[in-house]
Structure formats: C-alpha cells, structure tokens
Enzyme design. Structure first.
Site, PDB file in Angstrom:
ATOM      1  N   ASP A   1       0.861  -1.240   0.186  1.00  0.00           N
ATOM      2  CA  ASP A   1      -0.164  -0.012   0.010  1.00  0.00           C
ATOM      3  C   ASP A   1       1.036   1.217   0.138  1.00  0.00           C
ATOM      4  O   ASP A   1       1.740   1.425   1.039  1.00  0.00           O
ATOM      5  CB  ASP A   1      -0.964  -0.023   1.331  1.00  0.00           C
ATOM      6  CG  ASP A   1      -1.710   1.381   1.342  1.00  0.00           C
ATOM      7  OD1 ASP A   1      -2.086   1.874   0.345  1.00  0.00           O
ATOM      8  OD2 ASP A   1      -1.875   1.845   2.702  1.00  0.00           O
TER       9      ASP A   1
ATOM     10  N   GLY B   1       1.252   5.080   0.164  1.00  0.00           N
ATOM     11  CA  GLY B   1       0.529   6.298   0.563  1.00  0.00           C
ATOM     12  C   GLY B   1       1.673   7.508   0.231  1.00  0.00           C
ATOM     13  O   GLY B   1       2.916   7.301   0.028  1.00  0.00           O
TER      14      GLY B   1
ATOM     15  N   VAL C   1       3.015   0.494   2.997  1.00  0.00           N
ATOM     16  CA  VAL C   1       3.009  -0.484   4.016  1.00  0.00           C
ATOM     17  C   VAL C   1       3.114  -1.770   3.408  1.00  0.00           C
ATOM     18  O   VAL C   1       2.493  -1.814   2.290  1.00  0.00           O
ATOM     19  CB  VAL C   1       1.644  -0.252   5.014  1.00  0.00           C
ATOM     20  CG1 VAL C   1       1.283  -1.426   5.739  1.00  0.00           C
ATOM     21  CG2 VAL C   1       1.587   1.203   5.696  1.00  0.00           C
TER      22      VAL C   1
ATOM     23  N   GLY D   1      -9.312   7.249  -5.427  1.00  0.00           N
ATOM     24  CA  GLY D   1      -8.047   6.751  -4.985  1.00  0.00           C
ATOM     25  C   GLY D   1      -8.186   5.498  -4.643  1.00  0.00           C
ATOM     26  O   GLY D   1      -9.205   4.986  -4.410  1.00  0.00           O
ATOM     27  N   ALA D   2      -7.049   4.634  -5.117  1.00  0.00           N
ATOM     28  CA  ALA D   2      -7.083   3.087  -4.966  1.00  0.00           C
ATOM     29  C   ALA D   2      -7.105   2.733  -3.592  1.00  0.00           C
ATOM     30  O   ALA D   2      -8.010   1.766  -3.103  1.00  0.00           O
ATOM     31  CB  ALA D   2      -5.626   2.648  -5.545  1.00  0.00           C
ATOM     32  N   ASP D   3      -6.524   3.489  -2.650  1.00  0.00           N
ATOM     33  CA  ASP D   3      -6.693   3.109  -1.219  1.00  0.00           C
ATOM     34  C   ASP D   3      -8.173   3.326  -0.615  1.00  0.00           C
ATOM     35  O   ASP D   3      -8.698   2.502   0.059  1.00  0.00           O
ATOM     36  CB  ASP D   3      -5.780   4.051  -0.538  1.00  0.00           C
ATOM     37  CG  ASP D   3      -5.965   5.602  -0.636  1.00  0.00           C
ATOM     38  OD1 ASP D   3      -6.636   5.856  -1.732  1.00  0.00           O
ATOM     39  OD2 ASP D   3      -5.592   6.175   0.312  1.00  0.00           O
TER      40      ASP D   3
ATOM     41  N   THR E   1       2.375  27.374  25.011  1.00  0.00           N
ATOM     42  CA  THR E   1       2.026  27.324  23.605  1.00  0.00           C
ATOM     43  C   THR E   1       2.221  25.893  22.936  1.00  0.00           C
ATOM     44  O   THR E   1       1.387  25.451  22.277  1.00  0.00           O
ATOM     45  CB  THR E   1       3.256  28.226  22.916  1.00  0.00           C
ATOM     46  OG1 THR E   1       3.457  29.777  23.347  1.00  0.00           O
ATOM     47  CG2 THR E   1       2.968  28.281  21.542  1.00  0.00           C
TER      48      THR E   1
END
EC number: 2.7.1.33
Length: 256
Positions: A6, A8, A13, A107-109, A184
C-alpha cells in the site's frame, strides 16, 4: 505467499499473507526519489530479517496513490520476483459498484478500504482513513461505494500552522493534558487534536444524516488510534484494513 503493498504519500505499508493469515508487516517512509533497485534492496533486507526469501512470494498486489512509485514497484516485481504484479486501478475487478461521477478519480486506497470493510461487516459503513489526507468514505447497505469527503490530514494541518505562524514552534501531534492549555506547545496540540476530533465527528454525523443507512464507523491509518478514543462517532479501529482489502482483491482477481 502473497506480498501486498500500500503506497501512500507519507508511508508505504507492506504485508505478507500466507493464505488468509497476515504473517508480517512493515511501514517505511515513502521516497519518490528511490529507484526500483533501491526499493529492491530495502525489501530484500526486510525479508532477510524475517527469514523470508524472494522465492517464497508467489504473487504481488499494489495499491498506490503515488504514480511515480507505481511504475518503480511494478519494475521491482518483474526484476526481483519474476512476474507482473496486480495493480489496483482500471481493469481490477472490485466486486463493488462505484457511484462516483468519474470512478477513475477515486483513490485506490479508498476503494481497497471500502471492499475490505464491507467484506468484513456486510453492512453500511463510513470508513475514516487517517493518512496524509484524511478520507471519509460511505458504503451503503447494498455494498455500493457512494463517495465521501477528503480533508487535510493531521500532519498537514500541524505543518501549515508551524509554517504560516512565524512565532509558533513545530510540535509533536499528541493529546494535550487539557483543552484549556497553559503553554504554547499544549495550546497548539489542543487546537489541532480537539479541532480534528470535532472535524471527524462533524463530517461523520453529516454523512450519517445524508446516507440514512445507520452505518458502522471504522477508522484506519497511522493516526487512527490517537483520535478514536476521543471521537464520539468512531466505533472501531482496524489498522490492517487496507492490507486486508488488497488480499481480498487479489483473491477476487486471481479466481477470474
């Protein structure tokens, strides 16, 4: 064994399946400058540490949202494994109707996640994938992909805050001790973290109202486990959803 990949924008992955069992998985940084040989060396080293040989891999399936790396990994498959991989895209049979103006734009994912989610649950779903962008995908009770929403990811949001506000430091994405922060760093974390929880719950709630199927809400992606505990809408975190979807798509296409 089956190698699933996969790709990205931030991470790649990889997973190895022995039939339906995920036996190993790895997450590495996406590097568009790497050549097929460099990725070959990387995969070789990962395999060696796991006691796996290239000859153990009988097939490969790839989902990629980075076109330049799709070609590199296809070449890797041919050179190092000796066969052409399956690539999620036009020509791949998903078994899921895609109700999108232009199905090729999805998207393929997102499709991989939708296929895996419906195969596992057989009900209407909203799938929230926390990646470089955060995607929200709706699958109805008939197993049709209906579309969804795309929002800037957590990392993009934090980086934009750091880059555009000159006095603000770059900070870790983490749940702060309180929403009324006293410094902050915690103030930035509170704004990003709880703002993102609100974004997720707001979009999911609106999608539920529009879809009217009472969908189950599943989260996946690297930061899903951070956001899900504070979300009022996420019901389940499935970190291997995309890998499982790739395995399912491989099975559907191998058998045809």
């Amino acid at each position: 064994m089956l190698l699933v990949i996969d790709v990205g924008n931030s991470n790649i992955v990889l997973g190895i399946y022995d039939n339906e069992r995920l036996v190993r998985d790895w997450r590495v940084s996406t590097d568009k400058s790497k050549t097929p040989d460099e990725y070959g060396i990387l995969v070789h080293d990962l395999f060696r540490l796991a006691g796996i040989g290239f000859s153990d891999i009988k097939d490969i399936i790839i989902s990629s949202v980075v076109p330049t790396l799709t070609g590199a990994l296809e070449k890797l498959s041919r050179q190092y494994f000796g066969f052409k991989p399956y690539v999620v895209g036009p020509g791949i049979k998903t078994g899921m109707p895609i109700q999108y103006d232009n199905p090729k734009e999805v998207g393929a994912d997102r499709i991989v996640n939708a296929v895996a989610g419906f195969e596992k649950h057989h009900c209407a779903l909203i799938i929230v994938d926390f990646g470089t962008a955060t995607t929200f995908d709706y699958v109805n009770k008939r197993g049709e992909y209906c579309g969804g929403a795309i929002a800037p990811g957590l990392m993009i949001s934090m980086e934009a805050l750091f880059q555009k506000a000159s006095k603000l430091p770059r900070v870790e994405i983490a749940k702060p001790p309180a929403i009324i922060a006293k410094n902050t760093v915690n103030s930035m974390q509170a704004g990003i973290y709880y703002g993102y929880v609100g974004l997720v719950d707001g979009i999911v709630t609106r999608m539920k109202g529009e879809g009217k199927d009472n969908p189950r809400v599943i989260a996946t992606g690297g930061l899903a486990g951070l956001i899900a505990p504070e979300s009022a809408t996420i019901e389940e975190v499935d970190e291997y959803l995309t890998l499982e979807g790739l395995r399912i798509l491989y099975q559907r296409n191998r058998e045809t």
